[in-house]
Design a protein around this motif. Structure first.
Motif, mmCIF file in Angstrom:
data_model
loop_
_atom_site.group_PDB
_atom_site.id
_atom_site.type_symbol
_atom_site.label_atom_id
_atom_site.label_comp_id
_atom_site.label_asym_id
_atom_site.label_seq_id
_atom_site.Cartn_x
_atom_site.Cartn_y
_atom_site.Cartn_z
ATOM 1 N N ARG A 80 -4.622 -23.285 48.011
ATOM 2 C CA ARG A 80 -5.734 -23.991 47.371
ATOM 3 C C ARG A 80 -6.669 -23.001 46.682
ATOM 4 N NH1 ARG A 80 -10.864 -26.243 47.816
ATOM 5 N NH2 ARG A 80 -10.994 -28.469 47.276
ATOM 6 N N ALA A 81 -7.126 -23.393 45.494
ATOM 7 C CA ALA A 81 -8.112 -22.614 44.760
ATOM 8 C C ALA A 81 -9.103 -23.578 44.120
ATOM 9 C CB ALA A 81 -7.447 -21.750 43.693
ATOM 10 N N SER A 82 -10.357 -23.142 44.018
ATOM 11 C CA SER A 82 -11.398 -24.016 43.482
ATOM 12 C C SER A 82 -12.276 -23.242 42.507
ATOM 13 C CB SER A 82 -12.222 -24.633 44.615
ATOM 14 O OG SER A 82 -12.785 -23.622 45.431
ATOM 15 N N THR A 83 -13.360 -23.880 42.055
ATOM 16 C CA THR A 83 -14.182 -23.362 40.972
ATOM 17 C C THR A 83 -14.520 -21.882 41.128
ATOM 18 O OG1 THR A 83 -15.154 -25.544 40.608
ATOM 19 C CG2 THR A 83 -16.347 -23.660 39.721
ATOM 20 N N ASP A 84 -14.235 -21.129 40.083
ATOM 21 C CA ASP A 84 -14.500 -19.691 39.971
ATOM 22 C C ASP A 84 -13.626 -18.834 40.883
ATOM 23 O OD1 ASP A 84 -16.251 -19.902 37.877
ATOM 24 O OD2 ASP A 84 -18.058 -19.851 39.094
ATOM 25 N N ASP A 85 -12.524 -19.392 41.374
ATOM 26 C CA ASP A 85 -11.511 -18.590 42.068
ATOM 27 C C ASP A 85 -10.545 -17.987 41.042
ATOM 28 O OD1 ASP A 85 -12.565 -19.207 44.535
ATOM 29 O OD2 ASP A 85 -10.954 -20.582 45.115
ATOM 30 N N THR A 86 -10.059 -16.803 41.366
ATOM 31 C CA THR A 86 -9.058 -16.129 40.545
ATOM 32 C C THR A 86 -7.787 -15.960 41.362
ATOM 33 O OG1 THR A 86 -10.705 -14.919 39.252
ATOM 34 C CG2 THR A 86 -8.481 -14.010 39.308
ATOM 35 N N VAL A 87 -6.666 -16.462 40.838
ATOM 36 C CA VAL A 87 -5.370 -16.368 41.497
ATOM 37 C C VAL A 87 -4.550 -15.313 40.766
ATOM 38 C CG1 VAL A 87 -3.324 -17.619 42.259
ATOM 39 C CG2 VAL A 87 -5.514 -18.840 42.017
ATOM 40 N N ILE A 88 -4.187 -14.239 41.464
ATOM 41 C CA ILE A 88 -3.385 -13.172 40.878
ATOM 42 C C ILE A 88 -1.994 -13.210 41.496
ATOM 43 C CG2 ILE A 88 -3.131 -10.679 40.575
ATOM 44 C CD1 ILE A 88 -6.118 -10.441 40.512
ATOM 45 N N PHE A 89 -0.975 -13.207 40.647
ATOM 46 C CA PHE A 89 0.416 -13.313 41.088
ATOM 47 C C PHE A 89 1.089 -11.947 41.086
ATOM 48 C CE2 PHE A 89 -0.659 -17.520 39.680
ATOM 49 C CZ PHE A 89 0.022 -18.362 40.548
ATOM 50 N N ASN A 90 2.086 -11.818 41.952
ATOM 51 C CA ASN A 90 2.977 -10.668 41.910
ATOM 52 C C ASN A 90 3.966 -10.841 40.760
ATOM 53 O OD1 ASN A 90 2.031 -9.313 44.347
ATOM 54 N ND2 ASN A 90 2.984 -11.001 45.479
ATOM 55 N N GLN A 91 4.517 -9.729 40.284
ATOM 56 C CA GLN A 91 5.617 -9.819 39.331
ATOM 57 C C GLN A 91 6.853 -10.350 40.056
ATOM 58 O OE1 GLN A 91 6.319 -6.210 37.194
ATOM 59 N NE2 GLN A 91 4.257 -6.104 36.345
ATOM 60 N N GLY A 92 7.802 -10.850 39.277
ATOM 61 C CA GLY A 92 8.977 -11.484 39.859
ATOM 62 C C GLY A 92 8.766 -12.975 39.951
ATOM 63 N N GLY A 93 9.851 -13.726 39.844
ATOM 64 C CA GLY A 93 9.737 -15.184 39.826
ATOM 65 C C GLY A 93 9.190 -15.648 38.492
ATOM 66 N N THR A 94 9.357 -16.929 38.236
ATOM 67 C CA THR A 94 8.918 -17.480 36.956
ATOM 68 C C THR A 94 8.023 -18.707 37.080
ATOM 69 O OG1 THR A 94 10.960 -18.806 36.826
ATOM 70 C CG2 THR A 94 10.967 -16.658 35.717
ATOM 71 N N ASP A 95 8.164 -19.503 38.127
ATOM 72 C CA ASP A 95 7.556 -20.828 38.143
ATOM 73 C C ASP A 95 6.221 -20.863 38.874
ATOM 74 O OD1 ASP A 95 9.754 -21.663 36.771
ATOM 75 O OD2 ASP A 95 10.723 -22.646 38.482
ATOM 76 N N ILE A 96 5.303 -21.641 38.299
ATOM 77 C CA ILE A 96 4.012 -21.910 38.914
ATOM 78 C C ILE A 96 3.847 -23.427 38.983
ATOM 79 C CG2 ILE A 96 1.510 -21.693 38.677
ATOM 80 C CD1 ILE A 96 1.953 -19.078 37.202
ATOM 81 N N ASP A 97 3.646 -23.965 40.188
ATOM 82 C CA ASP A 97 3.404 -25.397 40.389
ATOM 83 C C ASP A 97 1.917 -25.617 40.632
ATOM 84 O OD1 ASP A 97 6.084 -26.053 40.145
ATOM 85 O OD2 ASP A 97 6.468 -25.890 42.296
ATOM 86 N N ILE A 98 1.322 -26.529 39.857
ATOM 87 C CA ILE A 98 -0.102 -26.808 39.972
ATOM 88 C C ILE A 98 -0.300 -28.300 40.185
ATOM 89 C CG2 ILE A 98 -2.364 -26.618 38.872
ATOM 90 C CD1 ILE A 98 -1.180 -24.442 37.056
ATOM 91 N N THR A 99 -1.091 -28.643 41.208
ATOM 92 C CA THR A 99 -1.528 -30.023 41.433
ATOM 93 C C THR A 99 -3.048 -30.050 41.386
ATOM 94 O OG1 THR A 99 0.380 -30.538 42.829
ATOM 95 C CG2 THR A 99 -1.549 -31.979 43.014
ATOM 96 N N ALA A 100 -3.607 -30.926 40.569
ATOM 97 C CA ALA A 100 -5.060 -31.040 40.460
ATOM 98 C C ALA A 100 -5.595 -31.908 41.597
ATOM 99 C CB ALA A 100 -5.440 -31.627 39.116
ATOM 100 N N GLU A 101 -6.431 -31.326 42.445
ATOM 101 C CA GLU A 101 -7.102 -32.100 43.485
ATOM 102 C C GLU A 101 -8.348 -32.789 42.942
ATOM 103 O OE1 GLU A 101 -7.867 -29.717 46.912
ATOM 104 O OE2 GLU A 101 -5.800 -29.019 47.079
ATOM 105 N N GLU A 102 -8.886 -32.234 41.861
ATOM 106 C CA GLU A 102 -10.017 -32.809 41.139
ATOM 107 C C GLU A 102 -9.756 -32.580 39.648
ATOM 108 O OE1 GLU A 102 -13.330 -30.471 42.367
ATOM 109 O OE2 GLU A 102 -13.189 -31.047 44.485
ATOM 110 N N ASP A 103 -10.522 -33.247 38.786
ATOM 111 C CA ASP A 103 -10.460 -32.893 37.365
ATOM 112 C C ASP A 103 -10.761 -31.399 37.249
ATOM 113 O OD1 ASP A 103 -10.085 -35.568 36.960
ATOM 114 O OD2 ASP A 103 -12.031 -35.927 36.005
#
Length: 291
Positions: free
Chosen positions: A222-245
């Motif tokens: 889970r991530a919310s307002t003003d959070d930064t998500v940093i990914f590792n290299q490798g893999g290709t897919d990112i799945d996102i579900t909006a819990e709010e607008d």
């Protein structure tokens, strides 16, 4: 296809003011106390989220006065309000909600940024994001430039899970209007609560998702307002579900794999180049003053 793994989710630090017109939180940065190393986010350097903040009507524009940059590019995305810009190349103008200003500091530029005259007179809510994009070593001293990108010139794709604006880079054969000096994507993505979207990113590129508004589940975290998500290299897919607008910035790019040395408004590859930048600025080699 495999999913990208998350290196970390980072909370925004305490906010600060840039001039008297932009209350910002630096959501990630290449140095300082942000727990991210520059190479993990290359070719990006930092991102400031300004506002949303309300301003009363005034007879004097608020903002930040003339200051220099060298060695990178600034990308300003306006969500609410209006920002006027001038720089030492002679370029300038006002950007409105949905517009983007892409300024290449290159070998040295002076600029200022203020609330527009009309916004100043009426007051209102100001919100924008400013991204710093590093320049490759071979382009550090390129001639300064300015791209004024209007909202109608940005591809706006309706996906199953939301609306994706391609400011730079490419998605499904659609190309953004911004010229860049290294391969990268800058995507502005809005989702309504309950929407879901899978996006595929180059597996050897660095990838960052910033939540400017709302809350999401992203690759099972889970991530919310003003959070930064940093990914590792490798893999290709990112799945996102909006819990709010929500409003997201998706940033990905080929890492430059070059030294990063910065001080204030300058980002170069060595301490000697930083010293030279300060000397050149003091000696008036960044162009004519704006006043």
């Amino acid at each position: 296809m495999t999913h990208k793994t998350i290196q970390g989710i980072y909370k925004a630090p305490q906010g600060h003011w840039v001039g008297d017109g932009f209350p910002v939180r630096s959501l990630f940065a290449y140095s300082g106390s942000y727990n991210q190393k520059g190479q993990q986010i290359s070719p990006f350097l930092l991102l400031d989220h300004a506002g949303p903040a309300s301003f009363e009507a005034s007879n004097r524009p608020k903002g930040v006065g003339e200051h220099p940059h060298r060695g990178f590019e600034t990308v300003t995305i306006v969500y609410q309000g209006e920002v006027s810009h001038r720089d030492s190349t002679g370029k300038g103008g006002t950007i409105y909600p949905g517009d983007v200003q892409w300024m290449t500091a290159g070998g040295g530029i002076l600029h200022d940024e203020f609330h527009s005259e009309a916004f100043t007179e009426r007051g209102g809510v100001m919100e924008m994001a400013q991204l710093w994009v590093n320049l490759p070593q071979k382009h550090k001293m390129v001639t300064p430039g300015y791209q004024a990108i209007q909202s109608e010139d940005i591809p706006n794709l309706s996906l199953d899970g939301g609306k994706l604006r391609i400011i730079a880079g490419e998605y499904q054969g659609n190309k953004g209007p911004a010229h860049t000096y290294s391969p990268l994507n800058v995507w502005d993505f809005t989702m309504a609560s309950g929407q879901q979207q899978q996006l595929s990113i180059n597996k050897v590129w660095n990838t960052i998702v910033v939540v400017l508004k709302g809350a999401i589940t992203i690759n099972h975290q889970r991530a919310s307002t003003d959070d930064t998500v940093i990914f590792n290299q490798g893999g290709t897919d990112i799945d996102i579900t909006a819990e709010e607008d929500c409003t997201l910035l998706l940033l990905s790019g080929e890492p430059l794999n070059e030294p990063i040395v910065g001080a204030g408004p300058f980002v170069m590859n060595s301490e000697d180049e930083i010293i030279q930048a300060f000397d050149d600025f003091k000696n008036g080699q960044f162009g004519r003053s704006l006043d």
